[in-house]
Design an enzyme around this catalytic site. Structure first.
Site, PDB file in Angstrom:
ATOM      1  N   SER A  33       2.874  -6.606  -3.712  1.00 31.75           N
ATOM      2  CA  SER A  33       2.281  -5.062  -4.149  1.00 31.75           C
ATOM      3  C   SER A  33       3.217  -4.164  -3.990  1.00 31.75           C
ATOM      4  CB  SER A  33       1.073  -4.743  -3.330  1.00 31.75           C
ATOM      5  OG  SER A  33       0.300  -3.852  -3.793  1.00 31.75           O
ATOM      6  N   ASP A  66     -10.672 -28.245 -14.504  1.00 30.17           N
ATOM      7  CA  ASP A  66     -10.602 -28.438 -13.253  1.00 30.17           C
ATOM      8  C   ASP A  66     -11.020 -26.817 -12.539  1.00 30.17           C
ATOM      9  OD1 ASP A  66      -8.572 -26.797 -14.159  1.00 30.17           O
ATOM     10  OD2 ASP A  66      -6.966 -28.271 -13.034  1.00 30.17           O
ATOM     11  N   ASP A  88     -10.547 -23.798 -20.139  1.00 33.32           N
ATOM     12  CA  ASP A  88     -10.435 -24.401 -18.867  1.00 33.32           C
ATOM     13  C   ASP A  88      -9.509 -25.715 -19.388  1.00 33.32           C
ATOM     14  OD1 ASP A  88     -10.132 -26.143 -16.481  1.00 33.32           O
ATOM     15  OD2 ASP A  88     -12.066 -25.746 -16.059  1.00 33.32           O
ATOM     16  N   GLY A 103       0.808  -1.340   0.046  1.00 32.77           N
ATOM     17  CA  GLY A 103      -0.027   0.104  -0.079  1.00 32.77           C
ATOM     18  C   GLY A 103       0.930   1.194   0.187  1.00 32.77           C
ATOM     19  N   HIS A 136      -4.963 -10.056  -6.727  1.00 34.61           N
ATOM     20  CA  HIS A 136      -3.894  -8.997  -6.210  1.00 34.61           C
ATOM     21  C   HIS A 136      -3.173  -9.696  -5.023  1.00 34.61           C
ATOM     22  CE1 HIS A 136      -1.443  -5.957  -5.940  1.00 34.61           C
ATOM     23  NE2 HIS A 136      -1.627  -5.542  -4.895  1.00 34.61           N
ATOM     24  N   ASP A 195      -5.074 -10.485 -11.450  1.00 30.99           N
ATOM     25  CA  ASP A 195      -4.772  -9.118 -10.864  1.00 30.99           C
ATOM     26  C   ASP A 195      -5.352  -7.979 -11.526  1.00 30.99           C
ATOM     27  OD1 ASP A 195      -3.765  -6.809  -9.585  1.00 30.99           O
ATOM     28  OD2 ASP A 195      -1.633  -7.973  -9.104  1.00 30.99           O
ATOM     29  N   ASP A 218      -5.258 -26.884 -20.925  1.00 33.10           N
ATOM     30  CA  ASP A 218      -4.192 -27.623 -20.186  1.00 33.10           C
ATOM     31  C   ASP A 218      -4.313 -28.872 -19.935  1.00 33.10           C
ATOM     32  OD1 ASP A 218      -6.014 -27.667 -18.054  1.00 33.10           O
ATOM     33  OD2 ASP A 218      -5.360 -25.768 -17.270  1.00 33.10           O
TER      34      ASP A 218
END
Length: 578
Positions: free
Chosen positions: A208, A294, A287, A120, A496, A459, A290
């Site tokens: 962050s 899942d 989905d 922050g 994030h 994020d 890969d």
């Protein structure tokens, strides 16, 4: 040619628990640093008399075992030292500033120092246990439990001075990088006073803004640190904040509820039901890319072409009801996910990949509420990153004023201010907040230092595309061999820093120690969900149909965790491949 790395019993047993790693390839010219050596604490109370320039120790005392706990376990007895550095009175605003800190020194010290970089706008001296800095959700063993001597600071201002400390030039510099430069040598001297020797190995970790600080240390202070751990790093934080504010008018144009409790309700532009609609459509298209359905999109790159918002989400023919998006909404969402560009067409800040993590509450927190209700983005840009800082002090005290600043944000007028300087503010926001020459980390590499970066693909404030671009630039500068000293691990679904539908519990710090001190490069990092009964705490964003024992390998960019065979819930069933 397919590159494959899988867990083996030998590999797992040879490395620190929760990290997966292999020996560096033959011929790697990197310097191999020696492992740290343990020793015992010599003194604590006497550290109140510790003498160092511009430093005042306010207390030094022992904390009994169990005085702190983590993941339900007591933290062992340790010494707590509190103090300040560089106390002064500002000639700009008349405020008294100092770099406040605390250090926690374990009795049984493993010879390692950890700088806990905080997030922050800082201003708080959080508990120096090395947990908050690691970026993993519900970390099971924090730095103090792992035997590190840990420091935490407020970065040169206290909470009551947030965000107006940005009016003071030196407070800006301390927040950006100089607090690290002041505290690090002092902390090492205090460690020597406590244990009879300076740390053998030094690490900095943060998430962050703390992740940004970690990369700043890699660039500005490579001689002080052997290992760098950065989660969700706001590498170019002022750009990210300006980019976020540039979208407020777009969200406002499709808000269905104009005002809630006297403030704009931008979350009504894309409420949870509609975000869940988008997440479901992303999963439908991406989905299985890969090899396993899942609820996780591991192949983010392939998803960019597989999912199309305009095609894959129904367009409302009447009122919005959670089963469709209006044509106007689609235009806004596509614009928000696209790169922000300057008037000349040059990219100012990267876009974001579509990810099912759009449906977790933290996404709305950063996209909407931090521009209005918490006013984090307006006041950061207005007071800390811009030159000169805003003269309208009501922005810091009145959220309705901050909301108006966000709504009326003029990109072409405000954006240049983060690059500006004057006779008072001699470093721009972009200069003091960013790691200089961020892709040219030769000094760290040449002395054997290592970097691990982790970042959630969902994020909403610091784009993972920005981190990927940084890593590609790092690789180019270092001759296509950046992975010999730096590795970047995307975390599918994570928002994030933590949370989101993700396997967000992992031990990257131990993986970093293994690499720095034992030459075991992390080809995977073992990660788990935080489901029911997790000692580190529940992640409420985990879908109800995910088992609480689910694990996955986090793969170094650009590799992807692809299903091979076996139990689909276990990391050992997946391999990191192209």
């Amino acid at each position: 040619m397919q590159m494959t790395f899988k867990f083996s019993i030998v590999t797992v047993l040879s490395c620190t628990i929760l990290s997966a790693c292999t020996l560096l390839k033959a011929g790697d010219s990197s310097i191999q640093l020696k492992p740290a050596a343990s020793t015992l604490l010599n003194q604590c109370d006497q550290l109140s008399k510790f003498n160092y320039p511009h430093t005042a120790i306010t207390s030094a005392r022992m904390v009994a075992s169990g005085g702190l706990t983590n993941a339900g376990q007591p933290v062992s007895e340790h010494c707590l030292v509190s103090g300040q550095m560089n106390r002064r009175i500002s000639s700009i605003d008349g405020e008294t500033y100092a770099i406040g800190f605390e250090m926690r020194l374990p009795i049984d010290w493993r010879g390692r120092f950890l700088y806990q970089a905080n997030g922050g706008t800082d201003g708080f001296i959080v508990t120096a246990d090395g947990g908050a800095s690691l970026g993993s959700g519900g970390v099971l063993r924090n730095g103090l439990q792992l035997g590190f001597a840990v420091i935490s600071s407020d970065a040169g201002h206290n909470a009551s001075q947030n965000p107006l400390f940005g009016r003071d030039p030196q407070a800006r510099l301390d927040y950006g990088y100089q607090a690290i430069g002041s505290l690090t040598p002092m902390a090492k001297a205090l460690i020597k006073a406590a244990y009879g020797k300076e740390p053998d190995r030094s690490y900095i970790a943060g998430t962050s803004n703390g992740g940004r600080q970690a990369l700043v240390a890699a660039s500005r202070y490579p001689e002080h640190y052997d290992g760098i751990l950065a989660n969700a790093p706001g590498i170019y934080m002022p750009r990210a904040s300006v980019a976020n504010l540039s979208h407020v008018k777009r969200w406002d144009s499709v808000a269905s509820t104009r005002v809630v409790n006297g403030l704009p309700d931008y979350e009504s532009s894309l409420p949870m039901a509609e975000r869940q609609l988008i997440a479901s459509a992303i999963l439908e298209r991406c989905d299985a890319l890969d090899g396993m359905v899942d609820g996780l999109v591991q192949d983010t790159e392939a998803c960019r072409s597989a999912f199309n918002l305009n095609r894959d989400i129904p367009t409302c023919k009447a009122n919005r009801d959670g089963t469709c998006l209006s044509a106007e909404q689609k235009n806004v969402i596509n614009a928000v996910y696209a790169p922000v560009k300057l008037p000349n067409g040059e990219q100012f800040y990267p876009g974001f990949p579509y990810d099912p993590g759009i449906a977790h509450p933290g996404w709305g927190e950063w996209k909407f509420r931090n521009s209005v209700r918490t006013a984090r983005n307006p006041v950061s840009v207005g007071f800390i990153f811009s030159t000169p800082p805003s003269s309208d002090l009501t922005l810091a005290k009145d959220t309705s004023r901050a909301a108006l600043f966000a709504l009326n944000f003029n990109f072409e007028i405000e954006m240049p201010k983060i690059f500006a300087t004057d006779n008072v503010y001699k470093e721009s926001g972009m200069s003091f907040m960013s790691p200089p020459n961020a892709t040219q980390l030769d000094r760290l590499r040449q002395r054997g230092g290592k970097i691990i970066v982790v970042h959630g693909t969902a994020d909403p404030i610091f784009s993972i595309d920005d981190t990927a671009a940084w890593y590609r630039g790092l690789d180019v500068h270092h001759g296509g061999q950046a992975n010999r000293f730096a590795r970047f691990f995307p975390i599918p679904g994570m928002g994030h820093s933590r949370g989101g539908p993700a396997t967000d519990q992992f031990d990257a710090l131990s993986a970093l120690v293994d690499w720095v001190e034992y030459g075991k490069a992390p080809d995977q990092i073992f990660a788990t969900v935080r489901g029911t009964g997790n000692p580190g705490g529940l992640n409420p964003d985990i879908p109800s149909n995910w088992p609480s024992h689910r694990s996955r390998p986090l793969c170094p960019y650009p590799l992807v965790a692809r299903y091979q065979s076996g139990d689909k819930e276990l990391a050992a069933s997946y391999a990191c491949v192209r």
